[in-house]
Design a protein around this motif. Sequence first.
Motif, short mmCIF file in Angstrom:
data_model
loop_
_atom_site.label_atom_id
_atom_site.label_comp_id
_atom_site.label_asym_id
_atom_site.label_seq_id
_atom_site.Cartn_x
_atom_site.Cartn_y
_atom_site.Cartn_z
N ASP A 1 -6.01 -2.96 1.94
CA ASP A 1 -5.54 -1.80 2.70
C ASP A 1 -6.70 -0.94 3.20
O ASP A 1 -6.53 0.26 3.43
CB ASP A 1 -4.59 -0.96 1.84
CG ASP A 1 -5.23 -0.49 0.54
OD1 ASP A 1 -6.33 -0.98 0.21
OD2 ASP A 1 -4.64 0.36 -0.15
N ARG B 1 -9.52 -4.78 -1.62
CA ARG B 1 -8.94 -3.66 -0.88
C ARG B 1 -8.37 -4.14 0.45
O ARG B 1 -8.92 -3.87 1.51
CB ARG B 1 -10.00 -2.58 -0.62
CG ARG B 1 -10.46 -1.81 -1.85
CD ARG B 1 -9.36 -0.88 -2.35
NE ARG B 1 -8.82 -0.04 -1.29
CZ ARG B 1 -9.40 1.08 -0.87
NH1 ARG B 1 -10.51 1.50 -1.41
NH2 ARG B 1 -8.85 1.80 0.09
N SER C 1 0.82 -1.20 0.00
CA SER C 1 0.00 0.00 0.00
C SER C 1 0.86 1.27 0.00
O SER C 1 1.81 1.38 0.78
CB SER C 1 -0.91 0.01 1.24
OG SER C 1 -1.49 1.28 1.41
#
Length: 486
Positions: free
Chosen positions: A251, A249, A199
Motif C-alpha cells: 500500500d 508495503r 489497506s
Amino acid sequence: MKDTLKYMGVVVVFLLSLASCTKKWEDHFGSTSAQKTLYELISENSDFSTFTDLLNKSGYAESLKASKNYTLIIPTNEAMAAAKADYDFTDTAVVKSFVGYHIINSIYNVNTGVDTVKALNMRNKYVEFTHGEFDGVVPTQSNLIASNGIYHVVGQPLKPLQNIFNLLKSKFFSTKQVEAIASFDTVHLDGETITYHTSPIWISEVRRNMTTESRKYTYFVVDDESYEAEYAKLKPYYTTAYEEGNTTRPDSTTTFFTKKAVLRDFMVEGDLSPETLAAGVVSITGTAFQLDPADIISRTKTSNGAVYRVKHLTYKLSDQIKQIKVLGIDPRGYKQNDKRGNIFFRDKRDMNGALYQDIEIYDHKVTSFYAKYRALSMTVGKYKVYGRAIMGLAGDPQTAVFTQYVHFFDPSIVAVNEPDLYKRPVFNYLGNADTRMAFEVQPLNPNEVYLGEVTQDVYGNMQLLVMCNGTGPIILEYLRFVPIIQ
C-alpha cells in the motif's frame, strides 16, 4: 386560577384521548389474529405456504415465534411462483438472504407520506417505506396485526439488492476500473495471486462508502479507455519511492496511491437521478466533474444507492490536485517538551468578528524554539505557500511586528542536530533561492501572507518547522499549500 383551570382542561382532554387510543388497541388484541404470533398466522394461511416453507428452512422461523416485535412483508404463493425463476431456492444462503430481506426489526406501518422511512431488515439492509410502497412494491393488504408485530401482504417479493461494492464485482468485473478495485484485496507474486489484509486507508476513503447501508451513494463505471486516461494523467502526481511489487508495503507504491485517487473520484454522495447529473457533480473528495447525459449506458439500483455505467467523465486536473492546509493548533511536537506553560491554543475572533483558532508560543526564552508540523498527502509538484497569523487583538501580549520562519525537511541531508535536517531548498517571497521562508506578522492583519514556493518530489507527507526568530514568539492560524498546475 384561570391558568389552573386551563391546565386541568388540557389534562382531561389528554386522558380522554389516551383512553380512546387504549380502547382501540385493546380492540385489536381482542381479535383472534392479534392473539397469535406472526409465525402462527402465516403458517396457518395456505396462501403463504411457499414462503412459510422457505421461512422454516432459513432459520428465521424461531424469531417470528418470539415475543420481540417484527414487521413481516409476505409474498403470496402466486408471487413466489413468479420469483422462482430468479432465485435458486435449493441454495441455503439464497433462502436465508431472501427470507431475511422480508423480516424487519420493530414495527412499521405503511408510510403513505412522501418522506422515506428506512427500515432495517434481518439482512442488515434498509427497506424504504414511502408513498405507501416498500422499495417500490405496493402491498395488497397492510397493517395486519399479530401478537408480536404486524405484517403486510405483497403480490411480488422484495428484491434483495447488492451493495455498490458487490454489484461492481458481479456485474462489471471485466472492466479495467473494477479490476483495479479488486486488486486492493490481492497481491500478485510470481504469477500467484495471494490475498492480503486490505489497506485501512483504502477502506476508510473508498470501500467503506461502497458497503455502508446507512447512507446512499452513486458510483460511476467508465469505459476502459477513459479509466486508463485518468490513471495516466494522475500517475506523475502520486509517484513514491517504493518499488512496485513491494510485498512488505503493497500500500505504499505509486500504483496503489494513483488507483486510490482515481477510484474515489468516481463516487458521489446521494442516490442521484439522471436528471440531476447534467448540472455537474462533486465526488466525495470534493472533486467536481461533468457527465454528458448522452454518455449514460445504464443505471442499476443498489441497496445503498446506484451504479451508473457511463462512457466518459470529464475532470479538470486543477480540481483533482488539491490544496493542503496545515493548522497551527495541530503541532506534532516541539524543540523541547518543557514549555507547555508557554504554549496557548486560542479561540478568538478576528477584526471582522469571524471565529478562528490558532497557536501562540510566548515568553519561552529558548533560542530558535520551534513547533513541528506535517502537511499530509502532498502530491508531487510545486506549491505556493501562504500563511495567516493575527496578533495585536485585545488581550494579546504580542503587539509589535515580528518575524518567524518556516523550514522544510530535506531527506537528502544527514545531520546530528534536528534543525539542520530542515533545510530543503525553497524560493522565498521575493523569488530568491533560500532554505527557509520568512513569515512577517504585522499587527491586526487578517490577510494571508505569501511566503514563497516549495517543491514536493514524491507523494506523501511533508514535514516542516515553524521557528521563532531568536527568542521571539510564534503565532500561527494556518499554512496553505496551493499546487501550481502547469
